[in-house]
Design a protein around this motif. Structure first.
Motif, PDB file in Angstrom:
ATOM      1  N   GLN A  34      33.133 -65.627 -48.130  1.00 56.88           N
ATOM      2  CA  GLN A  34      31.761 -65.663 -48.643  1.00 56.88           C
ATOM      3  C   GLN A  34      30.817 -65.739 -47.456  1.00 56.88           C
ATOM      4  OE1 GLN A  34      30.830 -69.218 -50.844  1.00 56.88           O
ATOM      5  NE2 GLN A  34      28.715 -68.620 -51.187  1.00 56.88           N
ATOM      6  N   ARG A  35      29.816 -64.868 -47.432  1.00 54.49           N
ATOM      7  CA  ARG A  35      28.789 -64.896 -46.392  1.00 54.49           C
ATOM      8  C   ARG A  35      27.440 -65.124 -47.068  1.00 54.49           C
ATOM      9  NH1 ARG A  35      32.594 -61.297 -44.497  1.00 54.49           N
ATOM     10  NH2 ARG A  35      33.302 -61.752 -42.391  1.00 54.49           N
ATOM     11  N   THR A  36      26.689 -66.094 -46.568  1.00 61.96           N
ATOM     12  CA  THR A  36      25.421 -66.460 -47.185  1.00 61.96           C
ATOM     13  C   THR A  36      24.292 -66.375 -46.163  1.00 61.96           C
ATOM     14  OG1 THR A  36      26.545 -67.931 -48.730  1.00 61.96           O
ATOM     15  CG2 THR A  36      24.187 -68.287 -48.423  1.00 61.96           C
ATOM     16  N   PHE A  37      23.173 -65.796 -46.590  1.00 63.22           N
ATOM     17  CA  PHE A  37      21.983 -65.655 -45.757  1.00 63.22           C
ATOM     18  C   PHE A  37      20.784 -66.134 -46.566  1.00 63.22           C
ATOM     19  CE2 PHE A  37      25.044 -62.348 -44.825  1.00 63.22           C
ATOM     20  CZ  PHE A  37      25.243 -62.517 -43.470  1.00 63.22           C
ATOM     21  N   ILE A  38      20.052 -67.098 -46.036  1.00 65.10           N
ATOM     22  CA  ILE A  38      18.856 -67.633 -46.675  1.00 65.10           C
ATOM     23  C   ILE A  38      17.640 -67.086 -45.934  1.00 65.10           C
ATOM     24  CG2 ILE A  38      17.574 -69.735 -47.301  1.00 65.10           C
ATOM     25  CD1 ILE A  38      20.251 -69.602 -48.722  1.00 65.10           C
ATOM     26  N   ILE A  45      32.230 -68.778 -45.451  1.00 63.25           N
ATOM     27  CA  ILE A  45      33.230 -69.658 -46.052  1.00 63.25           C
ATOM     28  C   ILE A  45      34.464 -68.830 -46.336  1.00 63.25           C
ATOM     29  CG2 ILE A  45      33.815 -71.066 -48.059  1.00 63.25           C
ATOM     30  CD1 ILE A  45      30.805 -71.666 -48.339  1.00 63.25           C
ATOM     31  N   VAL A  46      35.624 -69.357 -45.970  1.00 57.67           N
ATOM     32  CA  VAL A  46      36.900 -68.720 -46.298  1.00 57.67           C
ATOM     33  C   VAL A  46      37.590 -69.600 -47.337  1.00 57.67           C
ATOM     34  CG1 VAL A  46      39.121 -67.918 -45.424  1.00 57.67           C
ATOM     35  CG2 VAL A  46      37.066 -67.691 -43.995  1.00 57.67           C
ATOM     36  N   TYR A  47      37.938 -68.998 -48.469  1.00 59.71           N
ATOM     37  CA  TYR A  47      38.587 -69.713 -49.570  1.00 59.71           C
ATOM     38  C   TYR A  47      40.094 -69.524 -49.509  1.00 59.71           C
ATOM     39  CZ  TYR A  47      34.002 -70.099 -51.770  1.00 59.71           C
ATOM     40  OH  TYR A  47      32.693 -70.392 -52.039  1.00 59.71           O
ATOM     41  N   ASP A  48      40.799 -70.609 -49.757  1.00 63.13           N
ATOM     42  CA  ASP A  48      42.259 -70.613 -49.796  1.00 63.13           C
ATOM     43  C   ASP A  48      42.680 -71.515 -50.951  1.00 63.13           C
ATOM     44  OD1 ASP A  48      44.917 -70.214 -49.142  1.00 63.13           O
ATOM     45  OD2 ASP A  48      44.806 -71.223 -47.202  1.00 63.13           O
ATOM     46  N   TYR A  49      43.962 -71.595 -51.217  1.00 63.11           N
ATOM     47  CA  TYR A  49      44.469 -72.484 -52.258  1.00 63.11           C
ATOM     48  C   TYR A  49      45.644 -73.265 -51.706  1.00 63.11           C
ATOM     49  CZ  TYR A  49      46.107 -74.318 -56.663  1.00 63.11           C
ATOM     50  OH  TYR A  49      46.480 -75.177 -57.669  1.00 63.11           O
ATOM     51  N   ASP A  50      45.653 -74.575 -51.950  1.00 59.02           N
ATOM     52  CA  ASP A  50      46.718 -75.461 -51.495  1.00 59.02           C
ATOM     53  C   ASP A  50      47.556 -75.867 -52.699  1.00 59.02           C
ATOM     54  OD1 ASP A  50      48.372 -77.398 -50.465  1.00 59.02           O
ATOM     55  OD2 ASP A  50      46.774 -78.648 -49.656  1.00 59.02           O
ATOM     56  N   TYR A 100      41.587 -75.830 -54.398  1.00 57.43           N
ATOM     57  CA  TYR A 100      41.127 -74.780 -53.500  1.00 57.43           C
ATOM     58  C   TYR A 100      40.590 -75.441 -52.235  1.00 57.43           C
ATOM     59  CZ  TYR A 100      41.306 -71.605 -57.483  1.00 57.43           C
ATOM     60  OH  TYR A 100      41.723 -70.848 -58.548  1.00 57.43           O
ATOM     61  N   LEU A 101      40.612 -74.702 -51.147  1.00 59.07           N
ATOM     62  CA  LEU A 101      40.048 -75.155 -49.881  1.00 59.07           C
ATOM     63  C   LEU A 101      38.903 -74.219 -49.514  1.00 59.07           C
ATOM     64  CD1 LEU A 101      43.347 -75.674 -47.874  1.00 59.07           C
ATOM     65  CD2 LEU A 101      41.983 -77.428 -49.007  1.00 59.07           C
ATOM     66  N   GLN A 102      37.815 -74.794 -49.025  1.00 58.40           N
ATOM     67  CA  GLN A 102      36.706 -74.019 -48.474  1.00 58.40           C
ATOM     68  C   GLN A 102      36.604 -74.364 -47.000  1.00 58.40           C
ATOM     69  OE1 GLN A 102      32.953 -74.852 -50.291  1.00 58.40           O
ATOM     70  NE2 GLN A 102      33.287 -73.459 -51.986  1.00 58.40           N
ATOM     71  N   HIS A 103      36.852 -73.389 -46.150  1.00 56.80           N
ATOM     72  CA  HIS A 103      36.693 -73.549 -44.704  1.00 56.80           C
ATOM     73  C   HIS A 103      35.291 -73.026 -44.384  1.00 56.80           C
ATOM     74  CE1 HIS A 103      40.999 -74.369 -44.206  1.00 56.80           C
ATOM     75  NE2 HIS A 103      41.147 -73.471 -45.160  1.00 56.80           N
ATOM     76  N   TYR A 104      34.373 -73.935 -44.102  1.00 58.11           N
ATOM     77  CA  TYR A 104      32.949 -73.627 -43.942  1.00 58.11           C
ATOM     78  C   TYR A 104      32.585 -73.542 -42.460  1.00 58.11           C
ATOM     79  CZ  TYR A 104      27.891 -74.582 -43.907  1.00 58.11           C
ATOM     80  OH  TYR A 104      26.546 -74.531 -43.686  1.00 58.11           O
ATOM     81  N   THR A 111      31.231 -76.888 -38.690  1.00 60.44           N
ATOM     82  CA  THR A 111      32.384 -76.514 -39.502  1.00 60.44           C
ATOM     83  C   THR A 111      32.738 -77.696 -40.389  1.00 60.44           C
ATOM     84  OG1 THR A 111      34.647 -76.994 -38.818  1.00 60.44           O
ATOM     85  CG2 THR A 111      33.298 -75.956 -37.230  1.00 60.44           C
ATOM     86  N   ARG A 112      33.144 -77.390 -41.594  1.00 54.79           N
ATOM     87  CA  ARG A 112      33.502 -78.424 -42.562  1.00 54.79           C
ATOM     88  C   ARG A 112      34.682 -77.927 -43.386  1.00 54.79           C
ATOM     89  NH1 ARG A 112      27.309 -79.231 -44.553  1.00 54.79           N
ATOM     90  NH2 ARG A 112      26.635 -80.516 -42.807  1.00 54.79           N
ATOM     91  N   LEU A 113      35.433 -78.868 -43.909  1.00 54.05           N
ATOM     92  CA  LEU A 113      36.497 -78.534 -44.845  1.00 54.05           C
ATOM     93  C   LEU A 113      36.154 -79.190 -46.172  1.00 54.05           C
ATOM     94  CD1 LEU A 113      39.253 -77.296 -45.499  1.00 54.05           C
ATOM     95  CD2 LEU A 113      40.287 -79.458 -44.741  1.00 54.05           C
TER      96      LEU A 113
END
Length: 122
Positions: free
Chosen positions: A51-55, A65-70, A76-80, A87-89
């Motif tokens: 996901q790419r976001t522009f404000i 954000i890269v989405y994954d699943y554990d 789900y995981l969001q790698h921000y 960077t945030r998890l």
């Protein structure tokens, strides 16, 4: 619910795929809303969603954000990552029409890579 595989769980997020207009309402800004765009797409042969976001306001960072699943935690995981270098998890779940999003660590932390191997002569 039966234990679904990672690929099947990521497929459940497929409804996000596409370009969306977003509206941010922030108490520190006098305008009623701030407009932007976000784009969801498959990455790496449908193994991740990105996901790419522009404000459209300089005070807001752009983000990826890269989405994954554990499967171990059934979350789900969001790698921000954002344009400030933050960077945030996040952890995420979709249950009964409710989207839950949370994190268990501090707000900001630097990206730290541990070398898996070294190049050149040792």
């Amino acid at each position: 619910m039966r234990n679904l595989g990672r690929d099947e769980m990521l497929k459940r997020l497929e409804f996000f795929i596409g370009e969306w207009e977003i509206e941010v309402i922030h108490p520190q800004f006098k305008t009623s809303s701030i407009k932007g765009q976000t784009l969801f797409d498959w990455m790496e042969k449908e193994k991740f969603i990105v996901q790419r976001t522009f404000i459209k306001q300089m005070e807001f960072p752009s983000s990826t954000i890269v989405y994954d699943y554990d499967s171990n935690t059934s979350n789900y995981l969001q790698h921000y990552f954002d344009s400030r270098g933050v960077t945030r998890l996040y952890y995420m779940n979709l249950k009964s029409g409710l989207w839950e999003l949370w994190r268990n660590s501090s707000d900001f932390f630097p990206i730290r890579f541990l070398p898996a191997f070294c190049w050149g002569n040792q």
